[in-house]
Structures are given as C-alpha cells and as structure tokens.
Design a protein around this motif. Structure first.
Motif, mmCIF file in Angstrom:
data_model
loop_
_atom_site.group_PDB
_atom_site.id
_atom_site.type_symbol
_atom_site.label_atom_id
_atom_site.label_comp_id
_atom_site.label_asym_id
_atom_site.label_seq_id
_atom_site.Cartn_x
_atom_site.Cartn_y
_atom_site.Cartn_z
ATOM 1 N N GLY A 18 27.936 108.565 30.654
ATOM 2 C CA GLY A 18 28.880 109.491 31.253
ATOM 3 C C GLY A 18 28.255 110.190 32.421
ATOM 4 O O GLY A 18 27.217 110.816 32.294
ATOM 5 N N GLY B 48 27.913 113.047 34.893
ATOM 6 C CA GLY B 48 28.215 114.487 34.755
ATOM 7 C C GLY B 48 28.225 114.912 33.333
ATOM 8 O O GLY B 48 28.965 115.811 32.979
ATOM 9 N N LEU C 126 28.989 113.057 30.628
ATOM 10 C CA LEU C 126 30.023 112.452 29.781
ATOM 11 C C LEU C 126 29.358 111.615 28.729
ATOM 12 O O LEU C 126 28.583 110.725 29.024
ATOM 13 N N ALA D 276 35.795 113.782 24.761
ATOM 14 C CA ALA D 276 35.616 113.534 26.188
ATOM 15 C C ALA D 276 36.792 114.071 26.990
ATOM 16 O O ALA D 276 36.635 114.620 28.090
ATOM 17 N N GLN E 201 38.596 116.617 26.263
ATOM 18 C CA GLN E 201 38.513 118.073 26.302
ATOM 19 C C GLN E 201 37.409 118.536 27.244
ATOM 20 O O GLN E 201 37.574 119.548 27.948
ATOM 21 N N GLU E 202 36.278 117.811 27.279
ATOM 22 C CA GLU E 202 35.152 118.255 28.096
ATOM 23 C C GLU E 202 35.324 117.878 29.560
ATOM 24 O O GLU E 202 35.069 118.687 30.454
ATOM 25 N N ASN E 203 35.738 116.650 29.883
ATOM 26 C CA ASN E 203 35.813 116.203 31.277
ATOM 27 C C ASN E 203 36.991 115.238 31.415
ATOM 28 O O ASN E 203 36.839 114.027 31.392
ATOM 29 N N GLU F 53 38.854 114.578 34.049
ATOM 30 C CA GLU F 53 38.848 113.832 35.310
ATOM 31 C C GLU F 53 38.033 112.557 35.188
ATOM 32 O O GLU F 53 38.404 111.519 35.740
ATOM 33 N N GLU F 54 36.920 112.621 34.492
ATOM 34 C CA GLU F 54 36.079 111.440 34.341
ATOM 35 C C GLU F 54 36.780 110.376 33.503
ATOM 36 O O GLU F 54 36.689 109.172 33.775
#
Length: 504
Positions: free
Chosen positions: A457, A459, A461, A482, A484-486, A488-489
């Motif tokens: 990941g 950044g 991820l 994933a 919830q955290e990022n 956009e990725e």
C-alpha cells in the motif's frame, strides 16, 4: 460528464448504436409532446362557405391573431375552441358571413349617381334574395335560388307582359316536398312579385326534377306518347304512396315503385237489339160514325154514334253505341322498401331533428295493407313490401375522401402523441440499462482479483490479499479497513484493475 465519457468508452459498437437510436427516439417523442401541448383544440367556426366568403373570413381571423385551419376543400374554417363564439360575434359585427342572398342590404351599398338601370337591377336582386331567404326557412329546404324576369314597361307598348320566376331548391338528403309544400312556395313567390301569376312560377330541385305543376297539369300538357302517359301515371301513384308513408316514417324511410299494365287499344261498338215482347205503338187511329137510331126503345128523332180505334205496333228495338278509349289500366304491380328501424343516435348526443322515429307497432304487413287500400288494388294485383334498413345519404365523393383522409391523419397523430410518453419511459430505461451495465459487470468480480495487483500500500496502505487461498472473512475485513483508512487509494487500485482487465 466524466462518468458519461468513461461509460461511452467502455461500450461496444452495437451498444453505442442502440443508445443513439434511443436518444433520437426520446428527442422525437419530446418534440411531439411539446407540439401536442402547444396545439389548441380546434372547433368549427363556419361551414359550407363559398371561396370568396371563406377568403374574407380567413383574412379577418388572421388579422385577429387566432390560429385557423381549412378543411372540406376550403369550405369549412376551424379555430380554437375557446375563441369560436368571440370570433363569430366579431365577424357578425363586420357583416360576415354575408351569404349568397344579401337581400335588401344590396341597396345599402348603392353610391350616389347610380344609373336607373343599375337601381332596377339591384332592386330585383334584393327581392330575389329576400324571397330565397324566406324559402330557406321552410322545413326540408337546405338552400334556394330565385330568378325573376320582369319585362320592361314601354310607353308605346300594347298589353303589358306578365312576369315570370324560377325557383331552384336544394333539399336535405332524403327529403321530399309534398304537393302542398310546392304549392305554398309557388304562391309565396307569386305573392311577392307584382304581376306574377302562380302558373308562371317554375320550381325545380338540384337533381333537375320538375316540382311545379300537379298531376293533372302534367297529364294535360306533358303527355306526348303512350310511354309518357304510362311513366307519369306510375310516378303519380308512387309519389302518392311515398308522401303518405313519409308523414309516418319520416323522410328517406320509404321508396315505392309502381308498374302499370295499360291497354292502349281503342274500339267503337254499335249494337242493335230487337225485343218482341216490348211493343211500341207507332200509329193510333179513331173512327166515329153517326146516324138515326135504329133501336125501338130510342126516343123519336134520336141519333146514334159509333167509334172505332185502330193501332199499329212495332217490335221494340234498342241501339247501343259504345266507344272504348285507350289508356285503361288492366293491372298494377307495386314494390316497396321501408325502414322501420329506430333512427341512429347522433354523434354529438343531441336529439335527432332531421328524422322522425317510426311507429313502434307498424309492420311490413300493415304497410302492404295500407298501400293496397290507398291505390285501390284488386286481388289480382301484385304487391311486395320488404322491411330493411336504409343506407343514409353520404356527402360527395371528394368531400368524403378528404374528410376520411383528415380523420385518418388525426387518428394516427393522436396515437403517436399518446405513444410518445411510453417511448420516453422505455428509452430512459434502456439508456440507464446501457450506461449502468459495465459498472455492474465490474462490481461482480471476485474480491481476490481486486487485491491481486496490489502488493503493498502506498501511503501506508496495508496489503489486501495474498492469494486465492486467503480466508474470505479476513480479506473482507482488510478491504473494509482499507476503505476507512485511505479510500482514494482503494479507488485508484480499482481503476487500475479495471484498465488491466480491458487490456487483457
């Protein structure tokens, strides 16, 4: 717009053609709906107009800014339904429609300096128009034209010539005027014109039938051959029965034809009959003889008188002179069709004014008995009455064809207008299906395939999956974390996976 562009790029050639066709159909449906909403509901303003009259009325309607439509070959004018009465009042204030029979209004337009000839001509036209308008008020008359001939008065002329007139009638379909109605029209015209006698008035109808003159006049003046006599006598008997049935059944509900067998031979017979028992005294003679009395009982100087009566007789004789004139009716045959059905209901829901309901208890046998008694038929004469519905009079072929074409065009246009809304709905559903199809296809892929291209990941991820043997529950929890955290990725990874699938 970006989503639409991406969806367009993902579509195949067939899907693009279908989408464009649906969009064009929806555009046409929208245009048709807008045109339908903006088109006013038209109603009849005037009908059966002359071309000049229709031109003047259309010009006034155009000046008022109201939409209009010409139908029935330009003889009927239709305007928006909500403006019918207002336009009629406005046109009536301007003297429209003037009509063919202007009557005394012709004299209102005379200018100063009009010649005497023009004045006399206009006065005669005014009288003709007024008489025609009076005749048109009569029941059964649709239109009328009157022509009056008045000879010019001469200062050196001898006996003044009488006036004459001709009346042309246009009757309503299926209508027939009785001899009394025709006589009333003749006396109406004769009483309206100076020096005009009833016998100088000729009445004809629009089908070139002579209506003036009764049966006696036609027999006295129009019979030139034996065929004329036979035809006129048959027409007289047929009209006699039809006029009687029209009073009961209404106009256009009975048609009668009569055929007469006429003996056209003539003969002169002279007969002489002698009757011995019928004695006729031809001569009677009385003789008287006087002399001296020879009887002893007679007084002296007396005389005697002797009378002798002699008579001559002749045998009774009768002479008979008989002349048989041609034209004796030997037999009569009658055929009749009658319509005893109930009159059809009018389309507009109003009461039928032109037709009369037939007698409810009348049957074909009753009609046959009535005809037999009215014509004085013998038992050997033939008569046949058939009950059947009649075909109603239709307008002219050109007008009927044009009206049928107009009704067909209006029908198909109404169907298209009502179907346009359904085309819009179906087109919207098809377009939505085409656009959303690729997204649903991508969303249905296994989650492990989504995680396959990502090994780490960026950044921070975390790794989403390690292979096909990954536990689905653990993989689901990792994807949720994933997102919830990022998010956009995750979106970038999903886009890369989709592009990879398209390249593969």
């Amino acid at each position: 717009m970006q989503n639409i562009r991406e969806a367009w790029q993902r579509m195949g050639l067939v899907q693009r053609v279908i989408l464009l066709s649906v969009l064009l159909a929806c555009g046409g449906a929208v245009a048709l709906l807008v045109s339908w909403a903006r088109t006013p509901s038209l109603a009849l303003l005037y009908s059966s107009l002359e071309p000049e009259e229709a031109s003047r009325i259309v010009e006034k309607v155009r000046d008022s800014g109201a939409p209009y439509e010409l139908r029935a070959g330009g003889t009927s004018v239709y305007v928006p339904e909500e403006k019918v009465y207002a336009l009629r009042l406005e046109l009536a204030g301007q003297g429209l429609p003037t009509g063919d029979q202007r009557g005394y209004r012709i004299l209102d337009d005379e200018k100063i300096g009009t010649s005497p000839f023009t004045q006399r001509l206009n006065f005669r036209r005014a009288i003709e128009g007024e008489i025609a308008k009076s005749i048109q008020v009569l029941e059964g008359v649709n239109a009328a034209r009157v022509h009056i001939v008045r000879p010019e008065n001469s200062l050196f002329g001898g006996q003044e010539k009488a006036s004459s007139a001709t009346v042309v009638l246009k009757l309503r379909p299926g209508w027939r005027l009785s001899p009394g109605n025709i006589g009333a029209i003749i006396h109406l015209v004769a009483g309206s014109v100076e020096n005009l006698k009833p016998e100088d008035v000729v009445v004809v109808d629009s089908t070139a039938n002579l209506l003036s003159g009764n049966a006696r006049d036609s027999f006295a003046r129009g019979v030139g051959t034996f065929l004329d006599f036979k035809t006129q006598h048959e027409e007289y008997l047929a009209h006699k029965v039809e006029d009687m049935l029209t009073q009961v059944l209404g106009p256009g509900r009975a048609t009668v034809r009569v055929s007469c067998m006429i003996d056209n031979s003539s003969a002169t017979t002279t007969s002489e009959v002698f009757d011995p028992n019928a004695k006729v005294v031809t001569k009677e003679e009385t003789k008287t003889k006087s002399g001296a009395a020879a009887d002893a009982a007679a007084p002296a100087g007396g005389t005697s008188k002797e009378e002798t009566l002699s008579s001559d007789y002749a045998v009774g004789r009768t002479v008979k002179h008989e002349v048989v004139v041609a034209g004796k009716i030997t037999s009569v045959s009658v055929a009749a069709f009658v319509d005893l059905s109930a009159p059809p209901a009018p389309a507009d829901g109003t009461a039928a004014a032109a037709t009369t309901p037939p007698a409810p208890n009348l049957k074909a046998t009753d009609i046959e008995l009535i005809i037999r008694n009215a014509l004085g038929l013998k038992e050997t004469d033939a008569i046949k009455v058939i009950e059947t519905p009649f075909r109603r009079a239709q307008p002219s072929e050109t007008a009927a064809a044009e009206e049928t074409s107009t009704e067909s065009r209006t029908f198909y246009l109404d169907v298209a207008r009502h179907a346009s809304l359904g085309v819009l709905v179906i087109g919207a559903l098809v377009a939505l299906k085409i656009v959303s199809g690729p997204r649903k296809k991508g969303a249905g892929m296994p989650v492990g395939a989504l995680a396959a291209p990502s090994t780490g990941g960026a950044g921070g991820l975390p790794m989403l999956g390690g292979g096909a043997e990954e536990n689905p529950a653990v993989l689901k929890s990792r994807i949720t974390a994933a997102l919830q955290e990022n998010p956009e990725e995750v979106k970038r990874l999903f886009t890369a996976w989709a592009e990879g699938r398209q390249e593969g």
